[in-house]
Design a protein around this motif. Structure first.
Motif, PDB file in Angstrom:
ATOM      1  N   UNK A 124      -2.218 -27.987 -10.070  1.00 55.95           N
ATOM      2  CA  UNK A 124      -2.954 -27.208 -10.943  1.00 55.95           C
ATOM      3  C   UNK A 124      -4.305 -28.067 -11.390  1.00 55.95           C
ATOM      4  N   UNK A 125      -4.032 -29.249 -11.854  1.00 52.71           N
ATOM      5  CA  UNK A 125      -5.131 -29.907 -12.424  1.00 52.71           C
ATOM      6  C   UNK A 125      -6.254 -30.651 -11.324  1.00 52.71           C
ATOM      7  N   UNK A 126      -5.430 -30.928 -10.180  1.00 54.79           N
ATOM      8  CA  UNK A 126      -6.346 -31.339  -9.097  1.00 54.79           C
ATOM      9  C   UNK A 126      -7.058 -30.051  -8.435  1.00 54.79           C
ATOM     10  N   UNK A 127      -6.316 -29.031  -8.289  1.00 58.97           N
ATOM     11  CA  UNK A 127      -6.920 -27.883  -7.744  1.00 58.97           C
ATOM     12  C   UNK A 127      -8.348 -27.495  -8.721  1.00 58.97           C
ATOM     13  N   UNK A 128      -8.295 -27.539  -9.885  1.00 57.14           N
ATOM     14  CA  UNK A 128      -9.363 -27.549 -10.801  1.00 57.14           C
ATOM     15  C   UNK A 128     -10.211 -28.587 -10.711  1.00 57.14           C
ATOM     16  N   UNK A 129      -9.998 -29.519 -10.452  1.00 54.72           N
ATOM     17  CA  UNK A 129     -11.013 -30.782 -10.248  1.00 54.72           C
ATOM     18  C   UNK A 129     -11.696 -30.539  -8.937  1.00 54.72           C
ATOM     19  N   UNK A 130     -10.912 -30.093  -7.903  1.00 57.29           N
ATOM     20  CA  UNK A 130     -11.602 -29.822  -6.659  1.00 57.29           C
ATOM     21  C   UNK A 130     -12.684 -28.680  -6.942  1.00 57.29           C
ATOM     22  N   UNK A 131     -12.381 -27.777  -7.643  1.00 58.29           N
ATOM     23  CA  UNK A 131     -13.388 -26.636  -7.731  1.00 58.29           C
ATOM     24  C   UNK A 131     -14.529 -27.384  -8.649  1.00 58.29           C
ATOM     25  N   UNK A 132     -14.152 -28.030  -9.590  1.00 59.98           N
ATOM     26  CA  UNK A 132     -15.295 -28.725 -10.389  1.00 59.98           C
ATOM     27  C   UNK A 132     -16.225 -29.613  -9.435  1.00 59.98           C
ATOM     28  N   UNK A 133     -15.588 -30.275  -8.239  1.00 56.12           N
ATOM     29  CA  UNK A 133     -16.369 -31.248  -7.530  1.00 56.12           C
ATOM     30  C   UNK A 133     -17.363 -30.222  -6.633  1.00 56.12           C
ATOM     31  N   UNK A 134     -16.859 -29.118  -5.978  1.00 57.48           N
ATOM     32  CA  UNK A 134     -17.711 -28.434  -4.661  1.00 57.48           C
ATOM     33  C   UNK A 134     -18.706 -27.456  -5.481  1.00 57.48           C
ATOM     34  N   UNK A 135     -18.527 -27.064  -6.892  1.00 52.83           N
ATOM     35  CA  UNK A 135     -19.254 -26.067  -7.247  1.00 52.83           C
ATOM     36  C   UNK A 135     -20.066 -26.294  -8.357  1.00 52.83           C
ATOM     37  N   UNK A 136     -21.066 -25.735  -8.599  1.00 49.56           N
ATOM     38  CA  UNK A 136     -21.968 -26.299  -9.795  1.00 49.56           C
ATOM     39  C   UNK A 136     -21.634 -25.431 -10.961  1.00 49.56           C
ATOM     40  N   UNK A 137     -22.122 -25.803 -12.213  1.00 45.60           N
ATOM     41  CA  UNK A 137     -21.696 -24.696 -13.621  1.00 45.60           C
ATOM     42  C   UNK A 137     -22.074 -23.303 -13.131  1.00 45.60           C
ATOM     43  N   UNK A 138     -23.170 -23.113 -12.337  1.00 49.51           N
ATOM     44  CA  UNK A 138     -23.344 -21.615 -12.263  1.00 49.51           C
ATOM     45  C   UNK A 138     -22.623 -21.033 -11.319  1.00 49.51           C
ATOM     46  N   UNK A 139     -22.120 -21.489 -10.412  1.00 49.53           N
ATOM     47  CA  UNK A 139     -21.192 -21.125  -9.265  1.00 49.53           C
ATOM     48  C   UNK A 139     -19.713 -21.132  -9.787  1.00 49.53           C
ATOM     49  N   UNK A 140     -19.295 -21.971 -10.679  1.00 49.91           N
ATOM     50  CA  UNK A 140     -18.150 -21.932 -11.215  1.00 49.91           C
ATOM     51  C   UNK A 140     -17.938 -20.651 -12.212  1.00 49.91           C
ATOM     52  N   UNK A 141     -18.894 -20.157 -12.737  1.00 48.18           N
ATOM     53  CA  UNK A 141     -18.858 -18.791 -13.528  1.00 48.18           C
ATOM     54  C   UNK A 141     -18.074 -17.830 -12.683  1.00 48.18           C
ATOM     55  N   UNK A 142     -18.366 -17.734 -11.642  1.00 46.19           N
ATOM     56  CA  UNK A 142     -17.756 -16.467 -10.761  1.00 46.19           C
ATOM     57  C   UNK A 142     -16.358 -17.219 -10.209  1.00 46.19           C
ATOM     58  N   UNK A 143     -16.354 -18.560  -9.795  1.00 47.85           N
ATOM     59  CA  UNK A 143     -15.015 -19.246  -9.190  1.00 47.85           C
ATOM     60  C   UNK A 143     -14.007 -19.188 -10.267  1.00 47.85           C
ATOM     61  N   UNK A 144     -14.211 -19.407 -11.519  1.00 49.13           N
ATOM     62  CA  UNK A 144     -13.359 -19.514 -12.483  1.00 49.13           C
ATOM     63  C   UNK A 144     -12.656 -18.113 -12.810  1.00 49.13           C
ATOM     64  N   UNK A 145     -13.161 -17.043 -12.595  1.00 53.60           N
ATOM     65  CA  UNK A 145     -12.532 -15.747 -12.248  1.00 53.60           C
ATOM     66  C   UNK A 145     -11.714 -15.579 -11.288  1.00 53.60           C
ATOM     67  N   UNK A 146     -11.942 -16.088 -10.239  1.00 51.42           N
ATOM     68  CA  UNK A 146     -10.976 -15.968  -8.938  1.00 51.42           C
ATOM     69  C   UNK A 146      -9.751 -16.689  -9.591  1.00 51.42           C
ATOM     70  N   UNK A 147      -9.906 -17.838 -10.068  1.00 46.73           N
ATOM     71  CA  UNK A 147      -8.572 -18.737 -10.521  1.00 46.73           C
ATOM     72  C   UNK A 147      -7.822 -18.041 -11.257  1.00 46.73           C
ATOM     73  N   UNK A 148      -8.440 -17.575 -12.353  1.00 46.99           N
ATOM     74  CA  UNK A 148      -7.996 -16.859 -13.258  1.00 46.99           C
ATOM     75  C   UNK A 148      -6.985 -15.610 -12.888  1.00 46.99           C
TER      76      UNK A 148
END
Length: 482
Positions: A124-148
């Protein structure tokens, strides 16, 4: 996909990142389904292996292993890269799953759950870290919804699969089902995820810090999880375990102050953004364990619903969470992190207030509505806090920051088990004169006020969550993706 092919603004080959996101979601799905699938199979497991008095350790040992390993994996991911640590975690989780499926006794199953937990600590933490690495703040807005949404779907799929396998096939398949999911995730990561780790340099692994954190953290969580259950809070066992935990963690802090590359750098505890995010994570962990433990119990024992309906009542929370998480990004990009998280925390307070109006004569939809509102609030609070924490640091420390956040949530869950358990047991003991009553067998007339007092505790935690998120800056200078 290579991270070099993503430009410094984060606008890269979006289609190239899709498979990596899918692999992360599949990996997180392993942990999410495992969180609910075993509970429905416990009667079948006990009937086959015996060891009724030992089965709670199936959950405790897993949580212990997962929680204490998270910060260690986070540091290793910063030193060695995300990919090898993520693959190690998935492989360890699958190994534990296979061994659990072939377990011949309850002690063996508990030991293999330890291996599973150590794997989950990386996923879980490394998966979330990978998401933080490859997506910007603006893009993570939608990606966090996918993970949730993975957790929301798993809240339905897990109990259903657990019941189907237990009733019609074998409880062992609740572990074997992890194999195709994990192998698919690993295959995509191997084939499509290439990261640019900093130039090869020699790293000094903080073995002393890792050992002290692992043992001290394990004793702390063990004391909180089993205090008042396996032994009395004022017993010599409880005192020794908690005292040893405090001593080891104090020594850990002293060691980290001198370590060349500390496993958990102390600066993590000194930044405003991280303090707010980690405090929120701790309170969210406390709230979630309180709801997941006592809402189904109230639905079954007080409202008289079936186990399935009780599970779906709680699932209303995990349905509201991804809905809010997917919307949160659009909001914090416009009005800021603190404003968004404060709004979410206030919605949690509102949901907690609705929860306090639930009584023994309420409809089950009343209870589900309270959980749904709380889920909405948590989605607006939790997801932005993780994004803010990750965005406030560079690649070289993002793993540590994410690991610290996940660890804070685990500690919150352990504290919640201790606090809410003490509250409920205290009410029951006062009314029955029995300090060791089984909550599931307590009469509804006594259980209802006991759980209602737990809901007061949840409301207090919700108010503290408002205070915690108020310390979050509204705007954060984003470090570019790699």
């Amino acid at each position: 996909m290579t991270t070099e092919r993503i430009d410094r603004t984060g606008v890269g080959l979006r289609s190239e990142r899709g498979p990596i996101l899918l692999a992360v979601m599949l990996s997180v799905g392993l942990v999410a389904i495992d969180a609910t699938i075993l509970a429905t199979a416990v009667p079948s497991v006990v009937a086959d292996l015996g060891g009724f008095t030992q089965f709670p350790w199936l959950f405790s040992i897993y949580l212990l292993a997962q929680a204490v390993s998270v910060p260690i994996y986070g540091k290793l991911a910063d030193q060695r890269g995300r990919k090898p640590i993520m693959l190690f975690g998935v492989g360890l989780f699958l190994l534990g799953s296979v061994l659990c499926g072939f377990a011949w006794s309850m002690p063996a199953l508990i030991a293999f759950r330890l291996i599973q937990g150590l794997g989950a600590g990386a996923i879980q933490p490394i998966g979330m870290t990978i998401v933080g690495d490859i997506y910007t703040v603006a893009e993570r807005a939608k990606v966090q919804g996918y993970i949730a949404s993975v957790w929301g779907i798993s809240s339905f799929v897990g109990p259903t699969l657990g019941g189907v396998f237990s009733d019609f096939i074998s409880w062992r398949w609740i572990f074997f089902v992890n194999i195709p999911l994990g192998m698919a995730a690993a295959w995509v990561l191997v084939r499509r995820f290439e990261e640019k780790v900093a130039e090869k340099t020699s790293h000094r692994i903080d073995y002393a810090g890792a050992i002290l954190l692992a043992i001290g953290g394990s004793l702390l969580l063990l004391g909180l999880l089993e205090g008042g259950v396996m032994w009395a809070w004022d017993s010599p066992t409880s005192v020794v375990i908690l005292a040893a935990a405090v001593v080891l963690l104090v020594v850990f802090v002293l060691v980290e102050r001198r370590a060349a590359e500390p496993i958990l750098p102390l600066w993590v505890l000194g930044q405003r953004v991280l303090n707010s995010a980690n405090s929120a994570a701790l309170l969210i962990g406390l709230l979630m364990i309180g709801l997941s433990t006592y809402v189904p119990l109230f639905a079954q024992s007080v409202l008289g619903t079936s186990a399935l309906v009780a599970g779906f009542t709680l699932a209303a929370m995990t349905l509201g969470w991804p809905i809010a998480a997917s919307l949160a990004g659009r909001i914090y990009l416009r009005v800021g992190f603190r404003t968004t998280m404060t709004m979410g925390a206030l919605i949690v307070v509102l949901g907690s207030g609705v929860l306090l109006t639930v009584s023994a004569t309420s409809a089950v939809l009343h209870l589900a509505a309270a959980c749904f509102i709380i889920g909405i609030g948590l989605g607006f609070s939790a997801s932005p806090s993780v994004v803010a924490a990750q965005s406030s640091v560079e690649w070289q420390t993002r793993g540590v920051v994410t690991g610290a956040n996940m660890f804070a949530r685990s500690v919150g869950s352990a504290v919640g088990v201790a606090v809410f358990g003490a509250v409920a047991n205290g009410v029951v003991a006062a009314r029955l004169g029995d300090d060791h009553a089984d909550l599931e067998k307590v009469p509804a007339g006594i259980l209802a006020p006991a759980i209602h007092d737990v809901y007061y505790g949840a409301a207090a935690a919700a108010l503290l969550l408002v205070a915690a998120v108020l310390f979050m800056p509204n705007r954060i200078t984003e470090h570019p993706v790699r």
